[in-house]
Design a protein around this motif. Structure first.
Motif, PDB file in Angstrom:
ATOM      1  N   GLY A  81       6.766   0.514  -9.689  1.00 34.45           N
ATOM      2  CA  GLY A  81       6.938  -0.448  -8.604  1.00 34.45           C
ATOM      3  C   GLY A  81       6.534  -1.835  -9.052  1.00 34.45           C
ATOM      4  N   ILE A  82       6.658  -2.788  -8.144  1.00 32.35           N
ATOM      5  CA  ILE A  82       6.161  -4.153  -8.371  1.00 32.35           C
ATOM      6  C   ILE A  82       5.202  -4.465  -7.237  1.00 32.35           C
ATOM      7  N   ASN A  83       3.970  -4.809  -7.602  1.00 33.06           N
ATOM      8  CA  ASN A  83       2.901  -5.017  -6.623  1.00 33.06           C
ATOM      9  C   ASN A  83       2.126  -6.292  -6.888  1.00 33.06           C
ATOM     10  N   ASN A  84       1.535  -6.857  -5.841  1.00 30.43           N
ATOM     11  CA  ASN A  84       0.469  -7.833  -6.041  1.00 30.43           C
ATOM     12  C   ASN A  84      -0.751  -7.085  -6.577  1.00 30.43           C
ATOM     13  N   HIS A  85      -1.366  -7.647  -7.589  1.00 29.62           N
ATOM     14  CA  HIS A  85      -2.442  -6.937  -8.295  1.00 29.62           C
ATOM     15  C   HIS A  85      -3.581  -6.535  -7.365  1.00 29.62           C
ATOM     16  N   TYR A  86      -3.877  -7.365  -6.339  1.00 30.91           N
ATOM     17  CA  TYR A  86      -5.074  -7.097  -5.536  1.00 30.91           C
ATOM     18  C   TYR A  86      -4.903  -5.869  -4.644  1.00 30.91           C
ATOM     19  N   TYR A  87      -3.661  -5.506  -4.323  1.00 31.34           N
ATOM     20  CA  TYR A  87      -3.472  -4.272  -3.556  1.00 31.34           C
ATOM     21  C   TYR A  87      -3.895  -3.056  -4.381  1.00 31.34           C
ATOM     22  N   LEU A  88      -3.612  -3.091  -5.666  1.00 31.07           N
ATOM     23  CA  LEU A  88      -4.064  -1.998  -6.527  1.00 31.07           C
ATOM     24  C   LEU A  88      -5.583  -1.986  -6.610  1.00 31.07           C
ATOM     25  N   ALA A  89      -6.201  -3.157  -6.741  1.00 31.42           N
ATOM     26  CA  ALA A  89      -7.665  -3.218  -6.808  1.00 31.42           C
ATOM     27  C   ALA A  89      -8.297  -2.663  -5.537  1.00 31.42           C
ATOM     28  N   ARG A  90      -7.764  -3.053  -4.376  1.00 27.93           N
ATOM     29  CA  ARG A  90      -8.291  -2.543  -3.107  1.00 27.93           C
ATOM     30  C   ARG A  90      -8.175  -1.021  -3.034  1.00 27.93           C
ATOM     31  N   LEU A 141      -7.827   1.169  -5.462  1.00 23.99           N
ATOM     32  CA  LEU A 141      -8.692   1.836  -6.440  1.00 23.99           C
ATOM     33  C   LEU A 141     -10.139   1.877  -5.963  1.00 23.99           C
ATOM     34  N   GLU A 142     -10.572   0.857  -5.242  1.00 24.74           N
ATOM     35  CA  GLU A 142     -11.934   0.878  -4.689  1.00 24.74           C
ATOM     36  C   GLU A 142     -12.105   2.031  -3.714  1.00 24.74           C
ATOM     37  N   GLU A 143     -11.072   2.272  -2.919  1.00 23.96           N
ATOM     38  CA  GLU A 143     -11.141   3.349  -1.938  1.00 23.96           C
ATOM     39  C   GLU A 143     -10.881   4.713  -2.565  1.00 23.96           C
ATOM     40  N   ASN A 144     -10.042   4.730  -3.600  1.00 22.96           N
ATOM     41  CA  ASN A 144      -9.658   5.994  -4.237  1.00 22.96           C
ATOM     42  C   ASN A 144      -9.617   5.812  -5.752  1.00 22.96           C
ATOM     43  N   ILE A 163       0.839  -1.203   0.000  1.00 18.45           N
ATOM     44  CA  ILE A 163       0.000   0.000   0.000  1.00 18.45           C
ATOM     45  C   ILE A 163       0.873   1.252   0.000  1.00 18.45           C
ATOM     46  N   LEU A 164       1.901   1.270   0.830  1.00 14.77           N
ATOM     47  CA  LEU A 164       2.826   2.403   0.840  1.00 14.77           C
ATOM     48  C   LEU A 164       3.483   2.590  -0.529  1.00 14.77           C
ATOM     49  N   LEU A 165       3.774   1.467  -1.174  1.00 15.74           N
ATOM     50  CA  LEU A 165       4.392   1.507  -2.489  1.00 15.74           C
ATOM     51  C   LEU A 165       3.469   2.184  -3.506  1.00 15.74           C
ATOM     52  N   LEU A 166       2.204   1.820  -3.482  1.00 16.16           N
ATOM     53  CA  LEU A 166       1.231   2.431  -4.394  1.00 16.16           C
ATOM     54  C   LEU A 166       1.043   3.916  -4.095  1.00 16.16           C
ATOM     55  N   GLU A 167       1.023   4.247  -2.827  1.00 16.85           N
ATOM     56  CA  GLU A 167       0.891   5.662  -2.450  1.00 16.85           C
ATOM     57  C   GLU A 167       2.095   6.474  -2.934  1.00 16.85           C
ATOM     58  N   ALA A 168       3.281   5.861  -2.890  1.00 19.46           N
ATOM     59  CA  ALA A 168       4.482   6.548  -3.354  1.00 19.46           C
ATOM     60  C   ALA A 168       4.435   6.787  -4.854  1.00 19.46           C
ATOM     61  N   ILE A 169       3.939   5.809  -5.604  1.00 16.57           N
ATOM     62  CA  ILE A 169       3.811   5.986  -7.054  1.00 16.57           C
ATOM     63  C   ILE A 169       2.774   7.065  -7.362  1.00 16.57           C
ATOM     64  N   ALA A 173     -12.963 -21.960 -15.049  1.00 18.21           N
ATOM     65  CA  ALA A 173     -14.385 -21.846 -15.373  1.00 18.21           C
ATOM     66  C   ALA A 173     -15.080 -20.758 -14.574  1.00 18.21           C
ATOM     67  N   VAL A 174     -14.382 -20.170 -13.603  1.00 16.03           N
ATOM     68  CA  VAL A 174     -14.963 -19.148 -12.730  1.00 16.03           C
ATOM     69  C   VAL A 174     -14.446 -17.780 -13.162  1.00 16.03           C
ATOM     70  N   GLN A 175     -15.348 -16.827 -13.287  1.00 19.28           N
ATOM     71  CA  GLN A 175     -14.983 -15.485 -13.737  1.00 19.28           C
ATOM     72  C   GLN A 175     -14.453 -14.631 -12.580  1.00 19.28           C
ATOM     73  N   PRO A 176     -13.418 -13.818 -12.813  1.00 15.58           N
ATOM     74  CA  PRO A 176     -12.943 -12.906 -11.766  1.00 15.58           C
ATOM     75  C   PRO A 176     -13.945 -11.788 -11.526  1.00 15.58           C
ATOM     76  N   GLU A 177     -13.866 -11.190 -10.352  1.00 10.98           N
ATOM     77  CA  GLU A 177     -14.786 -10.099 -10.029  1.00 10.98           C
ATOM     78  C   GLU A 177     -14.446  -8.871 -10.894  1.00 10.98           C
ATOM     79  N   PRO A 178     -15.393  -7.914 -11.020  1.00 14.75           N
ATOM     80  CA  PRO A 178     -15.267  -6.851 -12.025  1.00 14.75           C
ATOM     81  C   PRO A 178     -14.038  -5.957 -11.917  1.00 14.75           C
ATOM     82  N   VAL A 179     -13.592  -5.624 -10.693  1.00 11.52           N
ATOM     83  CA  VAL A 179     -12.474  -4.692 -10.565  1.00 11.52           C
ATOM     84  C   VAL A 179     -11.217  -5.261 -11.211  1.00 11.52           C
ATOM     85  N   ILE A 180     -10.903  -6.526 -10.919  1.00  4.15           N
ATOM     86  CA  ILE A 180      -9.688  -7.097 -11.503  1.00  4.15           C
ATOM     87  C   ILE A 180      -9.918  -7.551 -12.938  1.00  4.15           C
ATOM     88  N   ALA A 181     -11.149  -7.869 -13.290  1.00  2.00           N
ATOM     89  CA  ALA A 181     -11.437  -8.204 -14.689  1.00  2.00           C
ATOM     90  C   ALA A 181     -11.103  -7.016 -15.586  1.00  2.00           C
TER      91      ALA A 181
END
Length: 340
Positions: free
Chosen positions: A223-232, A234-237, A209-215, A300-308
């Motif tokens: 940076g290099i991030n796990n994708h779900y931290y960006l999704a989280r 983006l939901e907040e901001n 999270i700090l990494l994303l805030e710095a960017i 066979a399972v679709q990802p949720e919309p934010v990461i899709a």
């Protein structure tokens, strides 16, 4: 020894008791299944839904993966645990290597989980997929600047000097990425890559999270991030000034890791334990992964919309044995390169 007697016997074992960081019971005071879990993301929702659908109650005990594995080894056949759930493929591989997980035969799981995301002997199965890829500030970076073949290695190029933010060397995410680079390129080339990051004056952050805030703030460009931290985030901001770039799409693919589970060898309820893992990989996939914005392992399972919305990507094949067996070498390599 019965499940509850084992629990009583363990009460006086203070070293093991220190592992417990929290527990919860889904469906009643006396649970049918006990889960030792190093995964801390939204367990109540998925397990609660499983109980509603099956009537099988679940208790989970949370802790660090290494500590929980030591607890399993100390308890032996008297363990109250039925399922071991952890993050990082190397941890799953290590649990199997230490003979704490029972091999199971499951057509359901073999069909739901791709070959490289499960143990060949059925001792563990991946359940949630996370991609560790490049994030950047679109105001200061054009995606054409990235090396589409070797994106991670490309960040060692001097053009990125003073522009990089990455996670610390103690992070399992960093260690598994470097273990993957050793597996892909060999140790000598992997060392050159990490030394290149260091030479580029990489700024080390203690969490994603700090990494994303710095960017976003322009402190660094990439940076290099796990994708779900960006999704989280983006939901907040939604105005966050950070975009995602799928790494190495013209090369080996984007580095991925998993969280997953296996049936504990000493379980006294292996049938229901297997049923839970099968449910998490099929009917319960969305309940298990969506709240944390992870990708389903089940194709066979679709990802949720934010990461899709991040778009499709080609992932690097996952080598759990490499992540586990090369972890110590990755730690040594990071130290040798001066990466902190």
């Amino acid at each position: 020894m019965h499940r509850r007697s084992a629990m009583t016997a363990l009460a006086g074992m203070t070293a093991l008791a220190s592992v417990l960081t929290g527990c919860g019971v889904i469906g009643g005071q006396s649970a049918d299944l006990q889960i030792y879990s190093a995964r801390h993301y939204d367990l109540e929702g998925a397990f609660g839904q499983f109980t509603e659908e099956t009537g099988i109650t679940v208790e989970f005990i949370s802790g660090d993966d290494a500590e929980l594995l030591e607890r399993l080894k100390a308890e032996g056949d008297d363990t109250p645990a039925d399922v071991f759930m952890t993050v990082d493929a190397g941890n799953l591989w290590n649990g199997a290597r230490q003979d704490e997980l029972a091999p199971i035969s499951s057509t359901v799981l073999d069909e739901a989980v791709p070959d490289d995301l499960r143990d060949a002997e059925g001792r563990w199965y991946g359940l949630a997929l996370r991609a560790r890829t490049v994030t950047y500030n679109p105001g200061s970076v054009d995606p054409s600047e990235f090396d589409a073949v070797e994106t991670y290695a490309g960040l060692a190029d001097p053009k990125w000097k003073g522009r990089l933010c990455m996670r610390d060397a103690t992070s399992a995410y960093t260690q598994s990425l470097v273990a993957g680079l050793i597996d892909l390129h060999g140790r000598e080339r992997a060392l050159e890559i990490v030394e290149g990051w260091v030479a580029n004056d990489v700024a080390i952050m203690s969490n994603d999270i700090l990494l994303l805030e710095a960017i976003d703030a322009g402190t660094c460009d990439v940076g290099i991030n796990n994708h779900y931290y960006l999704a989280r985030t983006l939901e907040e901001n939604p105005d966050l000034d950070v975009d995602l770039y799928w790494a190495s799409q013209e090369g080996a693919g984007t580095h991925v890791n998993i969280s997953g589970a296996g049936v504990v060898k000493g379980s006294d309820n292996p049938e229901d334990a297997q049923r839970l893992i099968e449910w998490l990989a099929t009917d319960g996939q969305n309940a298990f992964v969506d709240a944390n914005h992870e990708f389903p392992v089940n194709p066979a399972v679709q990802p949720e919309p934010v990461i899709a919305a991040f778009g499709d990507f080609t992932r690097m094949p996952l080598n759990a044995e490499a992540y586990g067996s090369l972890n110590a070498e990755a730690v040594d390599l990071l130290a040798e390169a001066g990466y902190r």
